[in-house]
Motif scaffolding. Structure first.
Motif, PDB file in Angstrom:
ATOM      1  N   TRP A 186       0.815  -1.206   0.000  1.00  0.00           N
ATOM      2  CA  TRP A 186       0.000   0.000   0.000  1.00  0.00           C
ATOM      3  C   TRP A 186       0.858   1.270   0.000  1.00  0.00           C
ATOM      4  CZ3 TRP A 186      -4.560  -0.107  -1.814  1.00  0.00           C
ATOM      5  CH2 TRP A 186      -5.335  -1.256  -1.683  1.00  0.00           C
ATOM      6  N   SER A 187       2.049   1.193   0.574  1.00  0.00           N
ATOM      7  CA  SER A 187       2.956   2.343   0.500  1.00  0.00           C
ATOM      8  C   SER A 187       3.342   2.600  -0.954  1.00  0.00           C
ATOM      9  CB  SER A 187       4.212   2.096   1.338  1.00  0.00           C
ATOM     10  OG  SER A 187       3.907   2.031   2.717  1.00  0.00           O
ATOM     11  N   ALA A 188       3.697   1.530  -1.666  1.00  0.00           N
ATOM     12  CA  ALA A 188       4.060   1.653  -3.082  1.00  0.00           C
ATOM     13  C   ALA A 188       2.870   2.152  -3.902  1.00  0.00           C
ATOM     14  CB  ALA A 188       4.543   0.306  -3.615  1.00  0.00           C
ATOM     15  N   PHE A 189       1.682   1.621  -3.577  1.00  0.00           N
ATOM     16  CA  PHE A 189       0.466   2.017  -4.301  1.00  0.00           C
ATOM     17  C   PHE A 189       0.214   3.511  -4.176  1.00  0.00           C
ATOM     18  CE2 PHE A 189      -4.056   2.988  -4.331  1.00  0.00           C
ATOM     19  CZ  PHE A 189      -4.487   2.396  -5.503  1.00  0.00           C
TER      20      PHE A 189
ATOM     21  N   LEU B 171      14.042  11.912  -3.840  1.00  0.00           N
ATOM     22  CA  LEU B 171      14.287  12.379  -2.471  1.00  0.00           C
ATOM     23  C   LEU B 171      12.973  12.633  -1.744  1.00  0.00           C
ATOM     24  CD1 LEU B 171      16.376  13.205  -0.350  1.00  0.00           C
ATOM     25  CD2 LEU B 171      16.309  15.538  -1.288  1.00  0.00           C
ATOM     26  N   GLU B 172      11.991  13.101  -2.474  1.00  0.00           N
ATOM     27  CA  GLU B 172      10.680  13.358  -1.877  1.00  0.00           C
ATOM     28  C   GLU B 172       9.997  12.043  -1.498  1.00  0.00           C
ATOM     29  OE1 GLU B 172       7.993  15.946  -0.313  1.00  0.00           O
ATOM     30  OE2 GLU B 172       9.900  16.420  -1.283  1.00  0.00           O
TER      31      GLU B 172
ATOM     32  N   ILE C  64       8.202   8.356   2.944  1.00  0.00           N
ATOM     33  CA  ILE C  64       8.317   7.086   3.674  1.00  0.00           C
ATOM     34  C   ILE C  64       8.737   7.342   5.112  1.00  0.00           C
ATOM     35  CG2 ILE C  64       9.625   4.938   3.872  1.00  0.00           C
ATOM     36  CD1 ILE C  64       7.527   4.836   1.719  1.00  0.00           C
ATOM     37  N   LEU C  65       9.748   8.188   5.313  1.00  0.00           N
ATOM     38  CA  LEU C  65      10.211   8.492   6.669  1.00  0.00           C
ATOM     39  C   LEU C  65       9.143   9.202   7.489  1.00  0.00           C
ATOM     40  CD1 LEU C  65      13.902   9.626   6.037  1.00  0.00           C
ATOM     41  CD2 LEU C  65      13.129   7.564   7.217  1.00  0.00           C
TER      42      LEU C  65
ATOM     43  N   ILE D 160       9.667   6.415  13.189  1.00  0.00           N
ATOM     44  CA  ILE D 160      10.272   5.431  14.092  1.00  0.00           C
ATOM     45  C   ILE D 160      10.162   5.841  15.560  1.00  0.00           C
ATOM     46  CG2 ILE D 160      11.887   4.487  12.388  1.00  0.00           C
ATOM     47  CD1 ILE D 160      14.029   6.326  13.510  1.00  0.00           C
ATOM     48  N   ASN D 161       9.787   7.092  15.831  1.00  0.00           N
ATOM     49  CA  ASN D 161       9.627   7.535  17.220  1.00  0.00           C
ATOM     50  C   ASN D 161       8.205   7.384  17.744  1.00  0.00           C
ATOM     51  OD1 ASN D 161      12.341   8.435  17.291  1.00  0.00           O
ATOM     52  ND2 ASN D 161      11.755  10.377  16.354  1.00  0.00           N
TER      53      ASN D 161
END
Length: 269
Positions: free
Chosen positions: A87-90, A109-110, A115-116, A177-178
């Motif tokens: 779903w992230s790729a989608f 880069l965007e 993702i981050l 990640i936090n």
């Protein structure tokens, strides 16, 4: 544990209602009839995400489950990692397609920044948060196995205070990640409530729940009128001073649903 299955079903509907009503709150003028309808419905279901975290804690922190790290990760993360990647790729491709239609392209880069940020699409943040929480679950399980109930309760209270203060004083981190750190108390609370044999009177639990809903809706309105909607939306935060008791009382109320929802509906018919 039928009540946990019931909790999942009800929480799913609550999430849908949350997303619908939140749009009304954001797009309507503060204090109008439409705004209040959205505000009340939104306030009524703010427990849904904490309850999902508590369900995970209730199931995964059971110290009687003997699994090594490899077994645990393969069994749990495969259920969430594959959908997360897909779903992230989608949504990334969808966003890039929108940019191409507008005559632009999304720089690589965007893509990395998106993702981050844990939000290829706004509602996906939960998956990015929970997957990191799962990574630490085997170690949290050892804490449960080697701690008394009072020690776990002390851990919950301390982390809950820190998380609540953090949500009030500091803006949310831009790196996913936090995020799991703020939801650790709910994770352990799920296990504690599941193991709690106390039978609290329903009127008291309902009183806490409905009181929290009213205070959430009223707090959002009062602060929004004085400081703007963005400030008022603090009361919608899953670790606000009103949503915390709402979520805990909601989980206790859901625990009382010991018959499958489907069977209850059929019986009434």
């Amino acid at each position: 544990m039928v009540w946990l299955d019931n909790s999942r079903i009800i929480a799913i509907f609550a999430v849908v209602l949350l997303h619908i009503s939140a749009r009304v709150v954001i797009q309507s003028d503060i204090g109008t009839t439409h705004w209040w309808i959205g505000n009340i419905y939104d306030s009524l279901v703010r427990w849904c995400v904490p309850v999902f975290v508590m369900i995970s804690g209730a199931l995964l922190l059971d110290p009687s489950k003997k699994e090594d790290l490899k077994t645990f990760y393969l069994k749990r993360l495969s259920r969430i990692l594959i959908p997360l990647i897909f779903w992230s790729a989608f949504f990334l491709l969808f966003a890039n397609l929108q940019n191409i239609i507008q005559g632009e392209s999304l720089p690589i880069l965007e893509w990395a920044k998106i993702i981050l940020s844990g939000r290829p699409y706004y509602h996906m943040w939960f998956l990015y948060m929970i997957i990191i929480l799962y990574l630490f679950t085997p170690f949290f399980r050892k804490i449960v196995a080697n701690s008394s109930k009072n020690e776990i309760l002390a851990l919950v209270l301390l982390t809950l205070i820190i998380s609540a203060l953090n949500s009030f004083l500091l803006p949310e981190s831009n790196i996913f990640i936090n995020w799991f750190l703020s939801y650790i108390p709910y994770f352990f609370l799920g296990y504690l409530i599941k193991e709690d044999q106390s039978d609290y009177p329903s009127p008291i639990v309902w009183g806490v729940f409905l009181g929290s809903v009213i205070l959430t809706a009223a707090g959002c309105y009062i602060v929004a009128i004085k400081e703007g909607l963005e400030a008022g939306l603090y009361f919608y935060h899953y670790l606000s001073v009103t949503v915390i008791p709402m979520s805990i009382s909601a989980f206790y109320l859901l625990k009382k649903l010991t018959k499958p929802i489907g069977s209850m509906v059929l019986t009434k018919k």
